[in-house]
Design an enzyme around this catalytic site. Sequence first.
Site, PDB file in Angstrom:
ATOM      1  N   CYS A  76     -65.966  22.957 -35.222  1.00  0.00           N
ATOM      2  CA  CYS A  76     -64.536  22.893 -34.921  1.00  0.00           C
ATOM      3  C   CYS A  76     -64.247  22.642 -33.441  1.00  0.00           C
ATOM      4  O   CYS A  76     -63.131  22.273 -33.089  1.00  0.00           O
ATOM      5  CB  CYS A  76     -63.851  24.183 -35.358  1.00  0.00           C
ATOM      6  SG  CYS A  76     -64.470  25.663 -34.531  1.00  0.00           S
ATOM      7  N   GLU A 114     -63.592  23.666 -44.233  1.00  0.00           N
ATOM      8  CA  GLU A 114     -62.808  24.599 -43.422  1.00  0.00           C
ATOM      9  C   GLU A 114     -62.931  24.189 -41.972  1.00  0.00           C
ATOM     10  O   GLU A 114     -63.990  23.754 -41.525  1.00  0.00           O
ATOM     11  CB  GLU A 114     -63.357  26.013 -43.641  1.00  0.00           C
ATOM     12  CG  GLU A 114     -62.707  27.089 -42.810  1.00  0.00           C
ATOM     13  CD  GLU A 114     -63.449  27.416 -41.517  1.00  0.00           C
ATOM     14  OE1 GLU A 114     -62.849  28.075 -40.664  1.00  0.00           O
ATOM     15  OE2 GLU A 114     -64.609  27.002 -41.335  1.00  0.00           O
ATOM     16  N   ARG A 159     -56.387  34.594 -37.756  1.00  0.00           N
ATOM     17  CA  ARG A 159     -57.352  33.479 -37.729  1.00  0.00           C
ATOM     18  C   ARG A 159     -56.838  32.376 -38.652  1.00  0.00           C
ATOM     19  O   ARG A 159     -57.082  32.390 -39.853  1.00  0.00           O
ATOM     20  CB  ARG A 159     -58.719  33.977 -38.182  1.00  0.00           C
ATOM     21  CG  ARG A 159     -59.828  32.945 -38.086  1.00  0.00           C
ATOM     22  CD  ARG A 159     -61.162  33.586 -38.468  1.00  0.00           C
ATOM     23  NE  ARG A 159     -62.217  32.623 -38.580  1.00  0.00           N
ATOM     24  CZ  ARG A 159     -63.035  32.262 -37.594  1.00  0.00           C
ATOM     25  NH1 ARG A 159     -62.897  32.795 -36.404  1.00  0.00           N
ATOM     26  NH2 ARG A 159     -63.991  31.381 -37.780  1.00  0.00           N
ATOM     27  N   ARG A 161     -56.767  28.726 -40.213  1.00  0.00           N
ATOM     28  CA  ARG A 161     -57.722  27.666 -40.507  1.00  0.00           C
ATOM     29  C   ARG A 161     -57.120  26.695 -41.524  1.00  0.00           C
ATOM     30  O   ARG A 161     -56.325  27.084 -42.360  1.00  0.00           O
ATOM     31  CB  ARG A 161     -59.027  28.229 -41.098  1.00  0.00           C
ATOM     32  CG  ARG A 161     -59.849  29.070 -40.136  1.00  0.00           C
ATOM     33  CD  ARG A 161     -60.437  28.176 -39.043  1.00  0.00           C
ATOM     34  NE  ARG A 161     -61.309  28.869 -38.130  1.00  0.00           N
ATOM     35  CZ  ARG A 161     -60.925  29.372 -36.963  1.00  0.00           C
ATOM     36  NH1 ARG A 161     -59.682  29.312 -36.576  1.00  0.00           N
ATOM     37  NH2 ARG A 161     -61.813  29.950 -36.172  1.00  0.00           N
TER      38      ARG A 161
END
Length: 190
Positions: A76, A114, A159, A161
């Site tokens: 990421c 993800e 978090r 995502r």
Amino acid sequence: MSENKKILSFFAGVGGIDLGFEKAGNFNVIYANEFDKNARKTYEENFPIKVDPRDIRDIHPTEIPDAEILLAGFPCQPFSVAGYRKGFEDERGGLFFDLLRIIIEKKPEVVFLENVKNMVSHDQGNTFKVIRESLVLNGYYLKWAVLNAKDYGNIPQNRERIYIIGFRSKEAFDNFEFPNPIPLTNPLKK
């Protein structure tokens, strides 16, 4: 009783996504790939399989077993607001195309990806568009959503995502819905 769905896991990290699937039942990770030695060590402490340590660029699809589901939390950093945001120009950003090469060859029924939420807007949306179009052109129907961990699983962690789920079956695509949020009752402070 039906047989467990087999899972391939790429960029497996310490196995967080894999653990979620296995705890849900009816899923069994049969192959995991992770380049980082410390993440591999943790993964192998928690799962009964030996992790393939190779760089994904060095893996040929014929070396990978067949499975119904492919999971990947591909790097990421190239898309994160905390990084330089070079996207596909970053060496790690291009690893998506190596993953795609494996997806095209293995043709899993479901692809579960993800990444950080910023991937959706990176490069004015072009990065996300390339990923979506690459999967659609290779026979996948897609659903995606940005979800926050604090809204699922009763975990006090902010978090966010993006989750991209591709289905080879139109029927499976039509039947899939992202889960509804659940209230956070386990805060960090009482």
